[in-house]
Each structure stands twice: as C-alpha cells, then as structure tokens.
Write a protein that holds these residues in place. Structure first.
Motif, mmCIF file in Angstrom:
data_model
loop_
_atom_site.group_PDB
_atom_site.id
_atom_site.type_symbol
_atom_site.label_atom_id
_atom_site.label_comp_id
_atom_site.label_asym_id
_atom_site.label_seq_id
_atom_site.Cartn_x
_atom_site.Cartn_y
_atom_site.Cartn_z
ATOM 1 N N PRO A 1 6.730 16.694 3.355
ATOM 2 C CA PRO A 1 7.948 15.564 3.522
ATOM 3 C C PRO A 1 7.945 13.801 3.335
ATOM 4 O O PRO A 1 7.022 13.475 3.821
ATOM 5 C CB PRO A 1 7.450 16.288 4.767
ATOM 6 C CG PRO A 1 6.135 17.387 4.446
ATOM 7 C CD PRO A 1 5.609 16.889 3.349
ATOM 8 N N ARG A 2 9.279 14.275 4.034
ATOM 9 C CA ARG A 2 9.544 12.350 3.737
ATOM 10 C C ARG A 2 9.114 11.989 4.769
ATOM 11 O O ARG A 2 8.674 10.454 4.547
ATOM 12 C CB ARG A 2 11.097 12.254 3.599
ATOM 13 C CG ARG A 2 11.706 12.833 2.067
ATOM 14 C CD ARG A 2 13.017 12.418 2.036
ATOM 15 N NE ARG A 2 13.933 13.088 3.085
ATOM 16 C CZ ARG A 2 14.572 12.736 4.216
ATOM 17 N NH1 ARG A 2 15.166 11.901 3.875
ATOM 18 N NH2 ARG A 2 15.718 13.313 4.968
ATOM 19 N N ALA A 3 8.951 12.666 5.805
ATOM 20 C CA ALA A 3 8.541 12.143 6.979
ATOM 21 C C ALA A 3 8.226 13.056 8.215
ATOM 22 O O ALA A 3 8.649 14.057 7.928
ATOM 23 C CB ALA A 3 9.488 10.957 7.985
ATOM 24 N N LEU A 4 7.303 13.289 9.401
ATOM 25 C CA LEU A 4 7.571 14.568 10.216
ATOM 26 C C LEU A 4 8.428 14.980 10.654
ATOM 27 O O LEU A 4 9.862 14.238 10.750
ATOM 28 C CB LEU A 4 6.812 14.109 11.149
ATOM 29 C CG LEU A 4 6.070 14.936 12.277
ATOM 30 C CD1 LEU A 4 4.991 15.730 10.916
ATOM 31 C CD2 LEU A 4 5.327 14.069 13.207
ATOM 32 N N GLY A 5 8.392 16.350 10.535
ATOM 33 C CA GLY A 5 10.025 17.052 10.927
ATOM 34 C C GLY A 5 10.964 16.480 9.479
ATOM 35 O O GLY A 5 11.857 16.981 9.948
ATOM 36 N N LYS A 6 11.228 16.187 8.817
ATOM 37 C CA LYS A 6 11.920 15.645 7.754
ATOM 38 C C LYS A 6 11.495 17.126 5.911
ATOM 39 O O LYS A 6 10.489 17.152 5.961
ATOM 40 C CB LYS A 6 12.236 14.676 7.360
ATOM 41 C CG LYS A 6 12.608 13.341 8.043
ATOM 42 C CD LYS A 6 13.968 13.630 8.157
ATOM 43 C CE LYS A 6 14.576 12.241 9.793
ATOM 44 N NZ LYS A 6 15.370 12.852 10.022
ATOM 45 N N SER B 1 10.664 18.634 2.418
ATOM 46 C CA SER B 1 10.171 17.572 1.357
ATOM 47 C C SER B 1 11.567 17.358 0.035
ATOM 48 O O SER B 1 12.590 18.042 0.439
ATOM 49 C CB SER B 1 9.474 18.644 0.948
ATOM 50 O OG SER B 1 9.472 19.419 0.700
ATOM 51 N N SER B 2 11.181 16.447 -0.736
ATOM 52 C CA SER B 2 12.195 16.848 -2.094
ATOM 53 C C SER B 2 12.086 18.267 -2.287
ATOM 54 O O SER B 2 13.470 17.966 -2.994
ATOM 55 C CB SER B 2 11.594 15.949 -2.935
ATOM 56 O OG SER B 2 11.454 14.835 -2.367
ATOM 57 N N LEU B 3 11.776 18.787 -2.198
ATOM 58 C CA LEU B 3 11.687 19.936 -3.098
ATOM 59 C C LEU B 3 12.848 21.021 -1.805
ATOM 60 O O LEU B 3 13.263 21.517 -2.558
ATOM 61 C CB LEU B 3 10.027 21.038 -2.847
ATOM 62 C CG LEU B 3 10.583 22.399 -4.283
ATOM 63 C CD1 LEU B 3 10.575 21.837 -4.951
ATOM 64 C CD2 LEU B 3 8.966 22.971 -3.952
ATOM 65 N N GLN B 4 12.098 20.710 -0.796
ATOM 66 C CA GLN B 4 13.328 21.630 0.459
ATOM 67 C C GLN B 4 14.783 20.983 -0.053
ATOM 68 O O GLN B 4 15.824 21.528 0.168
ATOM 69 C CB GLN B 4 13.210 21.388 1.685
ATOM 70 C CG GLN B 4 12.142 22.052 1.910
ATOM 71 C CD GLN B 4 11.374 21.725 2.963
ATOM 72 O OE1 GLN B 4 10.179 20.419 3.291
ATOM 73 N NE2 GLN B 4 10.968 23.039 4.002
ATOM 74 N N ILE B 5 14.787 19.641 0.195
ATOM 75 C CA ILE B 5 16.366 19.464 -0.137
ATOM 76 C C ILE B 5 17.377 19.249 -1.839
ATOM 77 O O ILE B 5 18.442 20.037 -1.449
ATOM 78 C CB ILE B 5 16.807 17.285 0.029
ATOM 79 C CG1 ILE B 5 16.082 16.884 0.939
ATOM 80 C CG2 ILE B 5 17.373 16.933 -1.074
ATOM 81 C CD1 ILE B 5 15.879 15.890 0.876
ATOM 82 N N LYS C 1 20.349 10.985 -2.700
ATOM 83 C CA LYS C 1 19.065 9.079 -2.623
ATOM 84 C C LYS C 1 18.397 9.833 -1.962
ATOM 85 O O LYS C 1 17.982 9.157 -1.791
ATOM 86 C CB LYS C 1 20.898 8.633 -2.432
ATOM 87 C CG LYS C 1 21.572 7.563 -3.206
ATOM 88 C CD LYS C 1 22.827 7.329 -2.214
ATOM 89 C CE LYS C 1 23.807 7.226 -3.262
ATOM 90 N NZ LYS C 1 25.122 6.526 -2.607
ATOM 91 N N GLN C 2 18.799 10.754 -0.915
ATOM 92 C CA GLN C 2 17.190 10.912 0.120
ATOM 93 C C GLN C 2 15.899 11.741 -1.364
ATOM 94 O O GLN C 2 14.687 11.064 -0.384
ATOM 95 C CB GLN C 2 17.833 11.781 1.165
ATOM 96 C CG GLN C 2 18.983 11.707 2.067
ATOM 97 C CD GLN C 2 18.753 13.307 2.935
ATOM 98 O OE1 GLN C 2 18.699 14.092 2.282
ATOM 99 N NE2 GLN C 2 19.397 13.429 4.217
ATOM 100 N N ILE C 3 16.530 12.080 -2.258
ATOM 101 C CA ILE C 3 14.767 11.907 -2.529
ATOM 102 C C ILE C 3 14.453 11.201 -3.726
ATOM 103 O O ILE C 3 13.270 10.603 -3.454
ATOM 104 C CB ILE C 3 15.484 13.168 -3.746
ATOM 105 C CG1 ILE C 3 15.874 14.957 -2.448
ATOM 106 C CG2 ILE C 3 13.925 13.630 -5.056
ATOM 107 C CD1 ILE C 3 16.411 15.585 -4.264
ATOM 108 N N SER C 4 15.241 10.174 -4.459
ATOM 109 C CA SER C 4 14.665 8.619 -4.618
ATOM 110 C C SER C 4 16.043 8.255 -5.009
ATOM 111 O O SER C 4 17.024 9.088 -5.826
ATOM 112 C CB SER C 4 13.881 9.546 -5.772
ATOM 113 O OG SER C 4 14.037 7.852 -6.648
#
Length: 159
Positions: free
Chosen positions: A31-36, A38-42, A145-148
């Motif tokens: 996950p990108r941060a706690l409660g966010k 992950s790139s896979l989920q996005i 963009k959130q992923i990278s």
C-alpha cells in the motif's frame, strides 16, 4: 477530438504494462500509505473502471433518451475481486486487455454519436458521450500518476 484520446490510450496500453512488469510483486502489492490502496489495487480499480465504462459506451448510443449512469461501489469491487492478493501479472494482463478493448470500442463510435448522445451522471449533470470518453482517460491518468508519474512518460522510458 476523440482521435487524440484514443491515440493516448493506445500509447498507455503499449507502455504501462511493460513498465509494470519490471516491478516486483512486493512493490505492486505494498500500500502507498496506511489505509491507501496498493499499486495493484489501483490497477485493479482501473480494470473495474474499464469494465463499467465500456458497458456505458456501448449502451449509451442505444438508450431511449438520456443514458443515466449508475454508480458502482469502487471499494467493494476492489475488495471482492481480491486485487490486493492477486498475482501482479494477472492484473496487468487484465488491464492491458480491457484497455485494448476500450480503444477498439471507442474507435468504433460514430463521430456524430459522440456529440448527440447524452449521459446523466449520478449528481444530475448531463454531458456528451465524447465527454465521458475523455473523462475515462483523465481518470485513468489520475490513477496512473498515483501508481507512478513515470508511467505517463512511458514512451520516453522505453528502450
């Protein structure tokens, strides 16, 4: 015009999977941060977006009058599809395949339908089918963009 949108989506279909396949499973699943997500989920969420928007693009032109968009619970879809624990390659391949379909479906929409077919969002706003298609690409770019941010520069990063 919509041809630019289709071309850009096509470029992402060619570049994003190549970049993501170079990432480790751990990087994709963290996950990108706690409660966010992950790139896979996005990426999984973007698969769900493609599924729902492809249906809308196909159905809207044949609707009797205004096509009303029905929302879907994004968190429940991501959870139900178990993207957090799915193999990264499976979700990358799914995203790639769904977006190849989106390119094909969008390209087949008659030009006049883009501006004469109208949709209504859950908040009551009305827009053209062309707007919906462009919004799909903007939504995709936001999440890439959130992923990278580098994913959007894929054509520059590829050998």
């Amino acid at each position: 015009m919509i041809t630019k949108t289709v071309a850009q989506l096509g470029r992402y279909v060619e570049s994003v999977p190549l970049q993501l396949r170079a990432w480790s499973e751990e990087r994709m699943a963290t996950p990108r941060a706690l409660g966010k997500w992950s790139s896979l989920q996005i990426l999984g969420h973007l698969c769900d977006s493609a599924i729902n928007n492809c249906r809308r693009i196909v159905e809207a032109p044949t609707a009797a009058g205004l096509y009303v968009i029905t929302p879907y619970n994004q968190d429940k879809w991501v959870e139900a599809q178990q993207y957090a624990s799915a193999p990264a390659e499976e979700i990358i391949a799914l995203w790639e395949s769904l977006n190849r379909s989106m390119v094909r479906v969008i390209s087949a929409v008659p030009v006049d339908t883009l501006t004469t077919c109208h949709i209504q969002l859950p908040n009551g706003e009305t827009h053209t089918l062309e707007w919906l298609i462009k919004d799909y690409l903007e939504h995709l770019e936001h999440h890439l963009k959130q992923i990278s941010p580098d994913l959007l520069l894929g054509e520059l990063l590829m050998p």
